[in-house]
Design a protein around this motif. Structure first.
Motif, PDB file in Angstrom:
ATOM      1  N   SER A 170       3.981  -0.721   5.019  1.00  0.00           N
ATOM      2  CA  SER A 170       4.891  -0.184   4.016  1.00  0.00           C
ATOM      3  C   SER A 170       4.098   0.593   2.981  1.00  0.00           C
ATOM      4  O   SER A 170       2.939   0.265   2.690  1.00  0.00           O
ATOM      5  N   ALA A 171       4.722   1.631   2.447  1.00  0.00           N
ATOM      6  CA  ALA A 171       4.072   2.415   1.403  1.00  0.00           C
ATOM      7  C   ALA A 171       3.799   1.553   0.173  1.00  0.00           C
ATOM      8  O   ALA A 171       2.779   1.733  -0.503  1.00  0.00           O
ATOM      9  N   THR A 172       4.692   0.611  -0.114  1.00  0.00           N
ATOM     10  CA  THR A 172       4.479  -0.283  -1.256  1.00  0.00           C
ATOM     11  C   THR A 172       3.199  -1.089  -1.083  1.00  0.00           C
ATOM     12  O   THR A 172       2.389  -1.215  -2.010  1.00  0.00           O
ATOM     13  N   ALA A 173       3.007  -1.639   0.126  1.00  0.00           N
ATOM     14  CA  ALA A 173       1.800  -2.423   0.390  1.00  0.00           C
ATOM     15  C   ALA A 173       0.548  -1.561   0.301  1.00  0.00           C
ATOM     16  O   ALA A 173      -0.492  -2.007  -0.201  1.00  0.00           O
ATOM     17  N   VAL A 174       0.639  -0.323   0.766  1.00  0.00           N
ATOM     18  CA  VAL A 174      -0.508   0.590   0.686  1.00  0.00           C
ATOM     19  C   VAL A 174      -0.845   0.881  -0.766  1.00  0.00           C
ATOM     20  O   VAL A 174      -2.017   0.852  -1.168  1.00  0.00           O
ATOM     21  N   ARG A 175       0.162   1.150  -1.579  1.00  0.00           N
ATOM     22  CA  ARG A 175      -0.083   1.426  -3.004  1.00  0.00           C
ATOM     23  C   ARG A 175      -0.703   0.216  -3.689  1.00  0.00           C
ATOM     24  O   ARG A 175      -1.642   0.343  -4.483  1.00  0.00           O
ATOM     25  N   ASP A 176      -0.167  -0.969  -3.401  1.00  0.00           N
ATOM     26  CA  ASP A 176      -0.719  -2.194  -4.000  1.00  0.00           C
ATOM     27  C   ASP A 176      -2.171  -2.392  -3.582  1.00  0.00           C
ATOM     28  O   ASP A 176      -3.023  -2.783  -4.400  1.00  0.00           O
ATOM     29  N   MET A 177      -2.467  -2.127  -2.335  1.00  0.00           N
ATOM     30  CA  MET A 177      -3.832  -2.272  -1.824  1.00  0.00           C
ATOM     31  C   MET A 177      -4.786  -1.344  -2.571  1.00  0.00           C
ATOM     32  O   MET A 177      -5.889  -1.732  -2.972  1.00  0.00           O
ATOM     33  N   LEU A 178      -4.346  -0.110  -2.775  1.00  0.00           N
ATOM     34  CA  LEU A 178      -5.186   0.860  -3.485  1.00  0.00           C
ATOM     35  C   LEU A 178      -5.393   0.461  -4.942  1.00  0.00           C
ATOM     36  O   LEU A 178      -6.494   0.563  -5.477  1.00  0.00           O
TER      37      LEU A 178
END
Length: 219
Positions: free
Chosen positions: A186-194
């Motif tokens: 998910s894009a949300t998970a990617v943003r949180d990871m970054l």
């Protein structure tokens, strides 16, 4: 069948684009025998909070992600459009450009389709395109249908195509459900990871990750 293959349209915030988006576009293009898939990043999404990256950055990332796949093209009209980017307006423009007989196929995820009755002029979207829902295998379609609001459930029942390739037979108006290999990204998970200093490598094309790092997005 129509002598001209349908054009697929996959819209989204793509904040950022990742392999989940690209796999959906690739797989449904094959299953539906689409001529092309147009990736349409939203400019000002009317149904969501403001994206984490600007429209210009998101468009640039989609262009990087689509490069190298001749079946993908990037359509930046919603980024350039002033005001909210309504799907109806985009499809109306694409219909005018493609002619009255060319099949258009809007690709959406199953969760997004459940909200379809809240979209701007949603009834009229069926006059402009078919709607193909990408469904995750393993989740019963019957349970998904039960979650639909009644007005949408009625439209779904009346418009359901028994074969996805029936989208070739008419310009618009049908609904099909197509299973695809869903990637748990998910894009949300990617943003949180970054934001947390992690690396989303192998969740998106390297070119997109380099762009994010270069422009210090989502940090």
């Amino acid at each position: 069948m129509n002598s001209v293959a349908p054009i697929g349209i996959l819209g989204g915030t793509f904040d950022p684009i990742h392999y989940g988006h690209l796999r959906l576009a690739e797989e449904l293009a094959g299953r539906l025998r689409l001529d092309q898939v147009r990736l349409v990043p939203s400019g000002t999404p009317p149904h969501r909070t403001a994206p984490g990256a600007s429209a210009e950055h998101r468009l640039a990332m989609v262009e990087l992600a689509a490069a190298g796949n001749t079946q993908f093209s990037v359509d930046g009209r919603e980024v350039r459009r002033a005001g909210p980017g309504y799907t109806f307006d985009t499809l109306a423009e694409l219909r005018a450009e493609s002619g009255a007989t060319r099949p258009l196929v809007m690709l959406v995820g199953a969760d997004a389709f459940l909200e379809f009755a809240t979209w701007h002029r949603w009834h009229e979207i069926f006059k402009l395109a078919h709607v193909v829902v990408a469904h995750r295998p393993g989740y019963p379609v019957e349970r998904w249908i039960e979650r639909m609001p009644q007005p949408l459930a009625r439209e779904y029942a009346e418009r359901l195509l028994q074969q996805p390739l029936a989208t070739h037979l008419s310009p618009a108006g049908g609904v099909a459900v197509v299973p695809f290999t869903a990637l748990d990204i998910s894009a949300t998970a990617v943003r949180d990871m970054l934001r947390e200093g992690g690396s989303p490598r192998y969740l998106m094309p390297d070119e997109v990750l380099v762009y994010i790092q270069t422009h210090r997005l989502y940090s």
